[in-house]
Structure formats: structure tokens, C-alpha cells
Design a protein around this motif. Structure first.
Motif, PDB file in Angstrom:
ATOM      1  N   ARG A   1      88.831  98.080  -6.200  1.00 18.74           N
ATOM      2  CA  ARG A   1      90.269  98.157  -6.431  1.00 18.74           C
ATOM      3  C   ARG A   1      91.005  97.027  -5.713  1.00 18.74           C
ATOM      4  NH1 ARG A   1      93.888  99.244 -10.006  1.00 18.74           N
ATOM      5  NH2 ARG A   1      94.513  97.162  -9.378  1.00 18.74           N
ATOM      6  N   GLU A   2      90.553  96.708  -4.504  1.00 19.22           N
ATOM      7  CA  GLU A   2      91.194  95.639  -3.743  1.00 19.22           C
ATOM      8  C   GLU A   2      90.962  94.282  -4.389  1.00 19.22           C
ATOM      9  OE1 GLU A   2      90.961  97.818   0.653  1.00 19.22           O
ATOM     10  OE2 GLU A   2      89.313  96.550  -0.049  1.00 19.22           O
ATOM     11  N   ILE A   3      89.760  94.059  -4.908  1.00 22.15           N
ATOM     12  CA  ILE A   3      89.483  92.807  -5.615  1.00 22.15           C
ATOM     13  C   ILE A   3      90.319  92.737  -6.890  1.00 22.15           C
ATOM     14  CG2 ILE A   3      87.708  91.446  -6.776  1.00 22.15           C
ATOM     15  CD1 ILE A   3      85.677  92.606  -4.836  1.00 22.15           C
ATOM     16  N   ALA A   4      90.453  93.874  -7.572  1.00 22.72           N
ATOM     17  CA  ALA A   4      91.292  93.922  -8.771  1.00 22.72           C
ATOM     18  C   ALA A   4      92.743  93.585  -8.416  1.00 22.72           C
ATOM     19  CB  ALA A   4      91.207  95.300  -9.419  1.00 22.72           C
ATOM     20  N   ASN A   5      93.205  94.048  -7.257  1.00 21.59           N
ATOM     21  CA  ASN A   5      94.558  93.718  -6.807  1.00 21.59           C
ATOM     22  C   ASN A   5      94.712  92.208  -6.625  1.00 21.59           C
ATOM     23  OD1 ASN A   5      95.168  96.447  -6.754  1.00 21.59           O
ATOM     24  ND2 ASN A   5      94.860  96.651  -4.551  1.00 21.59           N
ATOM     25  N   LEU A   6      93.717  91.575  -6.004  1.00 18.21           N
ATOM     26  CA  LEU A   6      93.770  90.130  -5.789  1.00 18.21           C
ATOM     27  C   LEU A   6      93.724  89.366  -7.112  1.00 18.21           C
ATOM     28  CD1 LEU A   6      91.409  89.896  -2.689  1.00 18.21           C
ATOM     29  CD2 LEU A   6      93.818  89.223  -2.730  1.00 18.21           C
ATOM     30  N   LEU A   7      93.064  89.944  -8.106  1.00 13.91           N
ATOM     31  CA  LEU A   7      92.976  89.314  -9.421  1.00 13.91           C
ATOM     32  C   LEU A   7      94.213  89.571 -10.279  1.00 13.91           C
ATOM     33  CD1 LEU A   7      89.229  90.006 -10.353  1.00 13.91           C
ATOM     34  CD2 LEU A   7      90.253  87.840  -9.611  1.00 13.91           C
ATOM     35  N   GLY A   8      95.147  90.363  -9.761  1.00 10.87           N
ATOM     36  CA  GLY A   8      96.385  90.600 -10.491  1.00 10.87           C
ATOM     37  C   GLY A   8      96.329  91.713 -11.510  1.00 10.87           C
ATOM     38  N   PHE A   9      95.320  92.578 -11.430  1.00 10.11           N
ATOM     39  CA  PHE A   9      95.234  93.694 -12.363  1.00 10.11           C
ATOM     40  C   PHE A   9      96.326  94.718 -12.039  1.00 10.11           C
ATOM     41  CE2 PHE A   9      90.505  93.402 -13.758  1.00 10.11           C
ATOM     42  CZ  PHE A   9      90.641  92.035 -13.933  1.00 10.11           C
ATOM     43  N   PRO A  10      96.900  95.373 -13.045  1.00 11.28           N
ATOM     44  CA  PRO A  10      97.978  96.348 -12.800  1.00 11.28           C
ATOM     45  C   PRO A  10      97.491  97.555 -12.011  1.00 11.28           C
ATOM     46  CG  PRO A  10      97.237  96.447 -15.079  1.00 11.28           C
ATOM     47  CD  PRO A  10      96.581  95.243 -14.477  1.00 11.28           C
ATOM     48  N   ALA A  11      98.428  98.243 -11.376  1.00 10.10           N
ATOM     49  CA  ALA A  11      98.085  99.374 -10.515  1.00 10.10           C
ATOM     50  C   ALA A  11      97.411 100.504 -11.282  1.00 10.10           C
ATOM     51  CB  ALA A  11      99.349  99.895  -9.822  1.00 10.10           C
ATOM     52  N   ASP A  12      97.702 100.628 -12.573  1.00 10.55           N
ATOM     53  CA  ASP A  12      97.106 101.716 -13.348  1.00 10.55           C
ATOM     54  C   ASP A  12      95.761 101.325 -13.956  1.00 10.55           C
ATOM     55  OD1 ASP A  12      98.026  99.912 -15.179  1.00 10.55           O
ATOM     56  OD2 ASP A  12      99.175 101.344 -16.382  1.00 10.55           O
ATOM     57  N   PHE A  13      95.271 100.133 -13.649  1.00 11.18           N
ATOM     58  CA  PHE A  13      93.957  99.731 -14.157  1.00 11.18           C
ATOM     59  C   PHE A  13      92.860 100.550 -13.481  1.00 11.18           C
ATOM     60  CE2 PHE A  13      90.068  97.356 -13.277  1.00 11.18           C
ATOM     61  CZ  PHE A  13      89.621  97.087 -14.557  1.00 11.18           C
ATOM     62  N   CYS A  14      91.885 100.968 -14.267  1.00 12.49           N
ATOM     63  CA  CYS A  14      90.740 101.684 -13.695  1.00 12.49           C
ATOM     64  C   CYS A  14      89.529 101.486 -14.605  1.00 12.49           C
ATOM     65  CB  CYS A  14      91.033 103.173 -13.518  1.00 12.49           C
ATOM     66  SG  CYS A  14      91.371 104.060 -15.042  1.00 12.49           S
ATOM     67  N   PHE A  15      88.338 101.650 -14.012  1.00 12.79           N
ATOM     68  CA  PHE A  15      87.104 101.550 -14.768  1.00 12.79           C
ATOM     69  C   PHE A  15      86.745 102.918 -15.352  1.00 12.79           C
ATOM     70  CE2 PHE A  15      86.638  97.923 -11.878  1.00 12.79           C
ATOM     71  CZ  PHE A  15      86.179  96.945 -12.752  1.00 12.79           C
ATOM     72  N   PRO A  16      85.944 102.936 -16.409  1.00  9.44           N
ATOM     73  CA  PRO A  16      85.437 104.213 -16.907  1.00  9.44           C
ATOM     74  C   PRO A  16      84.741 104.985 -15.782  1.00  9.44           C
ATOM     75  CG  PRO A  16      84.954 102.469 -18.474  1.00  9.44           C
ATOM     76  CD  PRO A  16      85.514 101.797 -17.261  1.00  9.44           C
ATOM     77  N   GLU A  17      84.821 106.275 -15.829  1.00 11.12           N
ATOM     78  CA  GLU A  17      84.386 107.132 -14.724  1.00 11.12           C
ATOM     79  C   GLU A  17      82.942 106.882 -14.293  1.00 11.12           C
ATOM     80  OE1 GLU A  17      84.109 111.933 -13.702  1.00 11.12           O
ATOM     81  OE2 GLU A  17      85.195 111.218 -15.466  1.00 11.12           O
TER      82      GLU A  17
END
Length: 331
Positions: free
Chosen positions: A286-302
Motif C-alpha cells: 500500500r505504501e509503494i502504491a501511495n508513492l506511485l500515485g495510486f488512489p486511496a481506494d485502490f486495492c488488489f484482489p483478495e
């Protein structure tokens, strides 16, 4: 290579040639002879023969593509087709994001379309200043060296720091490495890492295991929440250590120099005790996704494993950088 067509019929093509040309040119001297470039070369072959040229083209690749034969073939084809284009070497740091991810980009418009900025035959290392308040300075050449550590290019000589009459072997870094990191951490135009970190979670699964600490501690790029930098995260993050991304020091009561003091003279048990004081952990997906600019509601399949998440993120792009390029492309 992936050729992305966002709609059933589109005037925009997103190109992502394989990074193999760069890797093989360094090692096996492959470049355009790499089988993975076949689809890219096929695209270059058919482009001049299309009845209707794509209006926009955006291409991304790793640094090094700009000196490849594949890139030369691309430029020749774009000129043949009458495209106006601009090349970039861009890292998210020029947008104030504390993560080095230097990438080659090219944006192209079919004639008679013109760009809203003055293009140049030189490769731009920042965005046109009139379109980005934060992109006012050209990236320093050492930032490219810093991003280049993804290939395992570390300083060849350890830095010895005198402290109270003792000698501290402070990781395998050159004095230039330390100076660069100090300069980056004092760059007020870049945000601190703490703005991108998760706040409340059990991080125990992300702590570096003892075996990793003992074997690779002197190779790690260690950052604190107050740092304004981090190494490019690759698909090998969490599995390999050297050159795959930074690790986070979560215990701020201990100085890194203290943990590394006389490390080479200690037993494994003493080394582990000393290094464990830093409480080093991997950045979460999630932290890497934040650095990459992904939106807060982004998530991977379970059912996506942590390893799979790291691999996908390591092969991704910085959304803020791409968004800025698209804005320039269609403006």
C-alpha cells in the motif's frame, strides 16, 4: 511490449516496449535482436502503412532505452510519418515525490498537431516549467546514478566514519553516495516519506528476517520516515534485497551509525542484536502504491499474495508522471 488500446477504436496508442534491450545491451548485447522486441518492431513496420495514423502516442521504458537501436528505429519511423515528438527522462522526484524511478518517456502527435510547449531534440529531464510549478529544476545527473542502483551498482569502497576514536563501517557506500543522500534529504521541494506511510497496522510480517539482516545489511538502502528519498522499487522487492528498493527504519531512537559500529568485528549473535535495534521493515504494498500515485481506494484482489503485489507494483508506472505527460500530449 504491450500496445494498449483503451477503446474499441482509439486515436491514442500507449507503448511499453520490453526492458530487455537495455538489459541485454549491458550483458549479452541483444537490443533489437532480443525476441521480446518483435512486437515493437512490428508496430514500427506497420505504422507508416496505416490509412489513419494514431493521433497520439505515449511510450515508456527504462533508462537506457534512449541509447538503444530500438529507440533509433522508433525515431526514424516517427519522422517518416511526420510526427512531432518529445523525449523525456523523468523521475517522480521532480514532482516532489520521494521516490527515484527514472524512466524514459516519449510523447508524439501526428501532424498537423502541435504541442503546447516548445519541443527540443534534446531529452528533457523535467516537465516544461509553464505546466508544472514543482518542475522548475532539471534533475541532477547524480539522481540518475541513484536510480541506477537497481542494477546493483554500489560504491566499491566502504565509508569509514570516525566516531569517538572508533571506526564505523557505515555500509558499502562512497562518500559521494552519502553526500547525495544528505542533499536529497534536505531538499524541501520533495515531501517526506512519512506522508506516504500507513499509520495503524501490524507491521510484524514486514520486518526483515534475521538471515536477511546478517547477510545483506551493508547493502541495504535504509531510510527513515523523515527522509525525502527512496530507491526505485522493483518486482524483486521483498524477495531480493540488493538494488530492489529501500527499507524503512522504524525505531528512531537508534542512529544507523550506532547499529553499524564495529559490525565486522562482532559475532553473528551480536550483529543481529545490534542491527535489530533499528527495527528495519519493508515498505508495504500500500505504501509503494501511495508513492506511485495510486488512489486511496485502490486495492488488489483478495487472494493476491504479498509477493505478487510487489511484483505488480515493481512493473508499474508512477501515475502522477504519466498523468502530467498525458496532459502535455492532449493539450
Amino acid at each position: 511490449m504491450s500496445i494498449r488500446l483503451p477503446m474499441r477504436f482509439t486515436s491514442t496508442i500507449f507503448l511499453e516496449p520490453p526492458s530487455g534491450p537495455r538489459q541485454l545491451r549491458i550483458g549479452l548485447q541483444g537490443d533489437v535482436s532480443d525476441p521480446r522486441t518483435k512486437s515493437f518492431l512490428y508496430f514500427l513496420d506497420i505504422l507508416p502503412r496505416l490509412n489513419q495514423l494514431p493521433k497520439f502516442i505515449l511510450l515508456e521504458n527504462v533508462k537506457g532505452f534512449e541509447t538503444s537501436s530500438a529507440r533509433d528505429a522508433l525515431i526514424r519511423t516517427l519522422k517518416e510519418c511526420g510526427y512531432k515528438f518529445q523525449e523525456f527522462l523523468i523521475s517522480p522526484t521532480c514532482l516532489g515525490i520521494p521516490n527515484s524511478r527514472l524512466r524514459y518517456f516519449l510523447i508524439a502527435k501526428a501532424s498537423p498537431e502541435l504541442f503546447c510547449f516548445e519541443t527540443t531534440t534534446e531529452i528533457m529531464e523535467t516537465f516544461p516549467s509553464s505546466h508544472s510549478a514543482k518542475a522548475t529544476e532539471v534533475l541532477d545527473s547524480v539522481d540518475r546514478d541513484f536510480d541506477g542502483c537497481r542494477n546493483g551498482k554500489l560504491g566499491s569502497q566502504p565509508v569509514h566514519v570516525g566516531q569517538g576514536g572508533n571506526t564505523v563501517v557505515f555500509k558499502l557506500e562512497t562518500a559521494r553516495d552519502l553526500e547525495r543522500k544528505h542533499r536529497q534529504d534536505n531538499d524541501g521541494s520533495v515531501e517526506m516519506l512519512q506522508s506516504f506511510l500507513e499509520e495503524s497496522q501490524d507491521f510484524s510480517q514486514y520486518l526483515l528476517p534475521p538471515k536477511t539482516l546478517l547477510r545483506y545489511a551493508i547493502l541495504m538502502d535504509i531510510v527513515r520516515p523523515t527522509c525525502r528519498r527512496s530507491v526505485c522499487f522493483t518486482k524483486g522487492y521483498g524477495h531480493y534485497v540488493e538494488g530492489t528498493g529501500s527499507v524503512l527504519q522504524t525505531c528512531l531512537d537508534t542512529e544507523i551509525e550506532t547499529a553499524f559500529r564495529s559490525l565486522d568485528m562482532l559475532s553473528d549473535e551480536e550483529k543481529l542484536k545490534q542491527l535489530s535495534m533499528l527495527k528495519l521493515r519493508y515498505f508495504t504494498p500500500r505504501e509503494i502504491a501511495n508513492l506511485l500515485g495510486f488512489p486511496a481506494d485502490f486495492c488488489f484482489p483478495e487472494k493476491t499474495s504479498t509477493k505478487q503485489q510487489y511484483r505488480l507494483l515493481g512493473n508499474s508506472l508512477n501515475a502522477h508522471v504519466v498523468a502530467r505527460l498525458l496532459k502535455l500530449l492532449v493539450a
